[in-house]
Scaffold this motif. Structure first.
Motif, PDB file in Angstrom:
ATOM      1  N   VAL B 109      11.683 -14.373  -4.525  1.00 25.62           N
ATOM      2  CA  VAL B 109      12.127 -13.713  -3.301  1.00 25.62           C
ATOM      3  C   VAL B 109      13.294 -12.770  -3.558  1.00 25.62           C
ATOM      4  CG1 VAL B 109      13.177 -14.084  -1.030  1.00 25.62           C
ATOM      5  CG2 VAL B 109      11.222 -15.481  -1.744  1.00 25.62           C
ATOM      6  N   GLU B 113      13.052  -8.885  -2.757  1.00 24.09           N
ATOM      7  CA  GLU B 113      13.905  -8.327  -1.705  1.00 24.09           C
ATOM      8  C   GLU B 113      14.755  -7.172  -2.234  1.00 24.09           C
ATOM      9  OE1 GLU B 113      16.721 -10.915   0.249  1.00 24.09           O
ATOM     10  OE2 GLU B 113      16.687  -9.672   2.056  1.00 24.09           O
ATOM     11  N   LEU B 119       9.067  -7.575   3.020  1.00 21.68           N
ATOM     12  CA  LEU B 119       8.472  -8.611   2.175  1.00 21.68           C
ATOM     13  C   LEU B 119       7.211  -9.128   2.857  1.00 21.68           C
ATOM     14  CD1 LEU B 119      11.798  -8.954   1.975  1.00 21.68           C
ATOM     15  CD2 LEU B 119      11.116 -10.779   0.395  1.00 21.68           C
ATOM     16  N   GLN B 120       6.126  -9.098   2.164  1.00 21.88           N
ATOM     17  CA  GLN B 120       4.880  -9.575   2.755  1.00 21.88           C
ATOM     18  C   GLN B 120       4.601 -11.021   2.344  1.00 21.88           C
ATOM     19  OE1 GLN B 120       1.357  -7.015   2.497  1.00 21.88           O
ATOM     20  NE2 GLN B 120       0.157  -8.796   1.885  1.00 21.88           N
ATOM     21  N   ILE B 121       4.282 -11.855   3.349  1.00 20.05           N
ATOM     22  CA  ILE B 121       3.790 -13.206   3.084  1.00 20.05           C
ATOM     23  C   ILE B 121       2.275 -13.136   3.282  1.00 20.05           C
ATOM     24  CG2 ILE B 121       3.802 -15.621   3.830  1.00 20.05           C
ATOM     25  CD1 ILE B 121       6.457 -14.779   2.659  1.00 20.05           C
ATOM     26  N   VAL B 135      12.311 -16.835   3.034  1.00 20.67           N
ATOM     27  CA  VAL B 135      12.378 -15.455   3.548  1.00 20.67           C
ATOM     28  C   VAL B 135      13.090 -15.419   4.900  1.00 20.67           C
ATOM     29  CG1 VAL B 135      10.392 -14.614   2.227  1.00 20.67           C
ATOM     30  CG2 VAL B 135      10.038 -15.488   4.572  1.00 20.67           C
ATOM     31  N   CYS B 138      16.371 -13.950   4.325  1.00 17.98           N
ATOM     32  CA  CYS B 138      16.465 -12.559   3.857  1.00 17.98           C
ATOM     33  C   CYS B 138      17.002 -11.657   4.969  1.00 17.98           C
ATOM     34  CB  CYS B 138      15.087 -12.049   3.438  1.00 17.98           C
ATOM     35  SG  CYS B 138      14.476 -12.818   1.921  1.00 17.98           S
ATOM     36  N   VAL B 142      10.074  -9.187   7.377  1.00 14.06           N
ATOM     37  CA  VAL B 142       8.974  -9.924   6.759  1.00 14.06           C
ATOM     38  C   VAL B 142       7.674  -9.583   7.484  1.00 14.06           C
ATOM     39  CG1 VAL B 142       8.032 -12.227   6.317  1.00 14.06           C
ATOM     40  CG2 VAL B 142      10.500 -11.820   6.112  1.00 14.06           C
ATOM     41  N   ILE B 162      10.331 -18.751   9.999  1.00 13.49           N
ATOM     42  CA  ILE B 162      11.151 -17.645   9.485  1.00 13.49           C
ATOM     43  C   ILE B 162      12.314 -17.365  10.433  1.00 13.49           C
ATOM     44  CG2 ILE B 162      11.117 -15.205   8.809  1.00 13.49           C
ATOM     45  CD1 ILE B 162       8.074 -15.574   8.256  1.00 13.49           C
ATOM     46  N   ILE B 170      10.302  -9.987  12.095  1.00 12.40           N
ATOM     47  CA  ILE B 170       8.997 -10.460  11.631  1.00 12.40           C
ATOM     48  C   ILE B 170       7.904  -9.581  12.224  1.00 12.40           C
ATOM     49  CG2 ILE B 170       7.440 -12.460  11.544  1.00 12.40           C
ATOM     50  CD1 ILE B 170      10.055 -14.102  12.411  1.00 12.40           C
TER      51      ILE B 170
END
Lengths: 285, 285, 285, 285
Positions: B109, B113, B119-121, B135, B138, B142, B162, B170
């Motif tokens: 991560v 970052e 950031l893709q989950i 995340v 972060c 995301v 998250i 998000i």
């Protein structure tokens, strides 16, 4: 390699059934059917130790219990963590039952492997590749639950990740897939047991507790799983299901479990197998 | 809390739409529809840099590209890793496009970052709770893809993990769920876009490339997603789809992408929105 | 014949799109998108006649209304039968709108064909082969809804039954398939529209009312269907949805319909089409 | 009435299990498990008569065989029709086995009822309401197969249509639902057996041949169904499966069937039941 890009886990690679020794007296994948039982989550040391004795007396051969729990909501009981792990270990030691518990992330693998006899990869992590690669380096067996919407080949591909890391001691566990009928929590795919056994030499077991999500359906479906060829069944048992910190609705009481074990012996015998009994003497305190 | 045990991500908690600033000139969740484009995987620095210029010229506002790739089989291309990450960053810097890339485990991560703007989950990790919690700490937004068989509430529960960690930036991304018809790779659930928007204030975008798995279906379904209210579409583009190291069958060529952007502008306008254009001047080398 | 054993309905058999003339001024399958609207069930002659005028004024080009209703429970409103049929016909005659209504059994085909301009085969009867063979002998067009869990090839196979009987005027209608998420009644498979159009020359339309089962999702998903290439959309409209004898939750009010038609015109235009307008003058009484 | 609008078929209406007398010596729904066997389709009189003798000797208690076959494609073998019906009857008379066969439309009900001991409503017709109402007027029992994507309540609602017509002799048959994994033709929902039995007093049986679509999976899944509580199993048997005019891949050979019956007896006994044996002497020619 097969058309699906697999190698180590297929029958093409190895024709004979793999038998996995979990402890000196317990193996999965041979003629004997194992019975794995325990609470969804370890809730306290006294809970798990007392229940372990009851389960052993009733016929369980492996003890289950969650210390690190994957929960859909961040606001529900996540398990006792390290404390749950050591309590589970103690319950196993006292009863002579090997123990299985879930590991959720790479960082916890070492600790879980230290305490558990089998490391469980949960359904939600079936395609968590860093985690699969990590348990592929373990010397303890891995119980790999099927993903909620995984095809048989995807499930085997995840097993291949573990095997590719060097650990061939993998137990596949059917635990219910996503269905369209809200009448049951999941759709327990019993057919997956004989269907995936045709493709792989690995042992295949079934979890009717998560599979159905409903305690009244657990006994008939445990019997069905063994009739269909499962090498073990894993059931959630709780002394007071209605007070369980997780999965109460699908947990059966010890008395129901005891009755179920008797029936499982008869069904196993009907399909040419027997149910493994805990033979190792329990050490006296 | 709602009946589903959620709090931060629901409309009950916050009525107005959340707008997420991805860069000084790019935001997701307002009147402007974003277009995220790029290859499935970063295959080399020259590939991603050249393609980024082409995509920017054609109308992309965010650049995508995988450095760490989750792959069903352990024997397929896993991405370039760190090298892919720095190449993607360079492509973003050269074109002024913010970049989005997947992070697969807690240990990566920090590195991801550092290089990515979002950031893709991935779908397979939608319920990887240690990763979601990580995340959640972060400061970058995301992008949370929907799990292959996740209900809308399960998807939101993962977003809640998250948010509970402190990160409310998000972006939800519909990317196709498991269907019964082998005619398409996945079942692209366009209805999920307006359906989940009723429940949450978070922006919702759609990925017709994974959603359909078929390049000829990507343009009509990208248009459908915007007509249904998606805040952005994410499409895989490759200069030579048939030679792509991954997901070639669902990647469109740059010329098709360019044509698609024109149509997207018309459809966005038809539903009272516009398509965000990359306005930031590209720095000359 | 194709690998799936089909012949008449495939693109292999006929490359160009089939255009079906429903009345002298209404055709389905060409550049013009049709709008089919009406109540789930005809509830009285005054209801359908009055609503037909409203719908025509708002932009509907075909009138729908059930006379024979398939209902999951035997204790719910089954439709007005013959009386509903003649009322629907009168509403069509007064407004100049062609009418479509469902036929549920072989014995009613003659009567329904006498009064309707299009015969609808409902989702539950998609594989009612005697009924398919019977409407294959009709001279009126047939609207074939997709079965709740039908693959694209199964759907086309049912169309082939009709074509094989001699009637090639078949309109395919996507209306939602079974999904796992109780958040919506059905799972509206918008991708099926372009996906099945690649396989067949027949027109393909979409029904977002049954597709979603939720009136607030009908407008965005009607727009999405047209953006994806649907040749028509069919929506349920009711003056007082909450008092509707069936399908109230998925019926929109006339004012919402009127607004939707305006948006549909813009989206159709954005994808290079237009919305057909009812041009035939309404005869004065 | 229940919350689902049902009445006659629920446990609320009648607590005790309904036992249906199929012939003087055969009943379904009591302690004895029935074995229904036969070819998918009657292919000739000699075929069905000879096979009936073999099946009876091996332990079958009811003979199945299709005369009117629902087929996905209009170009495949549709069954022998009336000739198949009379041949099946003759095979039943010669062996003393009651016979079950499918009826596909209202117009054939009278003829089928004349020759069959049980009328089967196929999966595709589970919601063919005119047909359900018509067999509701029959005096012979009806075997109602579950629709390919029917929930348990939808299945029971269809049974209610039959009961509402006056015929309460309804046997429910699980036969596989639509699944996402192409590894098997259907997804055999064994859990549906105990799950629907909780809701209804009607007998529930299972068809592992259609349920799995694969002959090697039929024996284990037949055993699983009985272990789970099925009141009968229905299996397709063919002397030369590879030459069968329909469903060859899921038909087992007579020798496999004979072996299966032996196992079924053991499993039935293990769950406190027995397998009904054909006791009526076969008349000598």
């Amino acid at each position: 390699m097969t058309e699906h890009g697999l190698e180590l886990v297929t029958r093409d690679h190895k024709q004979t059934d793999t038998v996995i020794a979990v402890s000196p007296s317990v193996a999965i994948g041979n003629r004997d059917v194992c019975i794995i039982a325990g609470p969804c989550a370890v809730e306290s040391e006294s809970q798990i130790v007392e229940l372990a004795h009851v389960l052993r007396a009733a016929g369980a051969t492996i003890l289950r219990g969650g210390a690190f729990k994957p929960r859909t909501s961040p606001y529900t009981f996540p398990g006792l963590g390290t404390k749950g792990l050591t309590s589970l270990r103690r319950a196993g030691d006292e009863t002579g039952l090997p123990v299985v518990t879930e590991v959720m992330d790479v960082g916890s693998v070492e600790e879980v492997e230290e305490h558990a006899d089998i490391l469980q990869i949960g359904s939600r992590n079936m395609q968590n590749y860093p985690l699969l690669r990590r348990v592929g380096q373990c010397v303890k067996p891995v119980l790999l639950k099927r993903g909620i919407a995984a095809t048989l080949w995807e499930w085997l591909s995840s097993a291949e990740y573990i095997a590719n890391g060097g650990n061939l001691e993998i137990i596949l566990c059917e635990r219910g897939i996503r269905g369209f009928d809200p009448a049951t929590r999941n759709l327990f795919d019993v057919t997956a047991v004989p269907a995936v056994k045709r493709l792989t030499h690995l042992p295949v077991i079934a979890d009717p507790s998560h599979g159905t999500g409903d305690r009244t359906l657990v006994p008939p479906m445990a019997l069905a799983a063994v009739a269909a060829g499962a090498d073990a069944v894993m059931v959630e048992v709780h002394t007071h299901p209605d007070n369980a910190l997780s999965d109460g609705p699908q947990s059966i009481e010890p008395a129901v479990f005891e009755e179920l074990v008797k029936r499982l012996r008869l069904v196993a015998s009907a399909v040419g197998r027997s149910v493994l009994q805990a033979t190792k003497p329990v050490h006296s305190p």
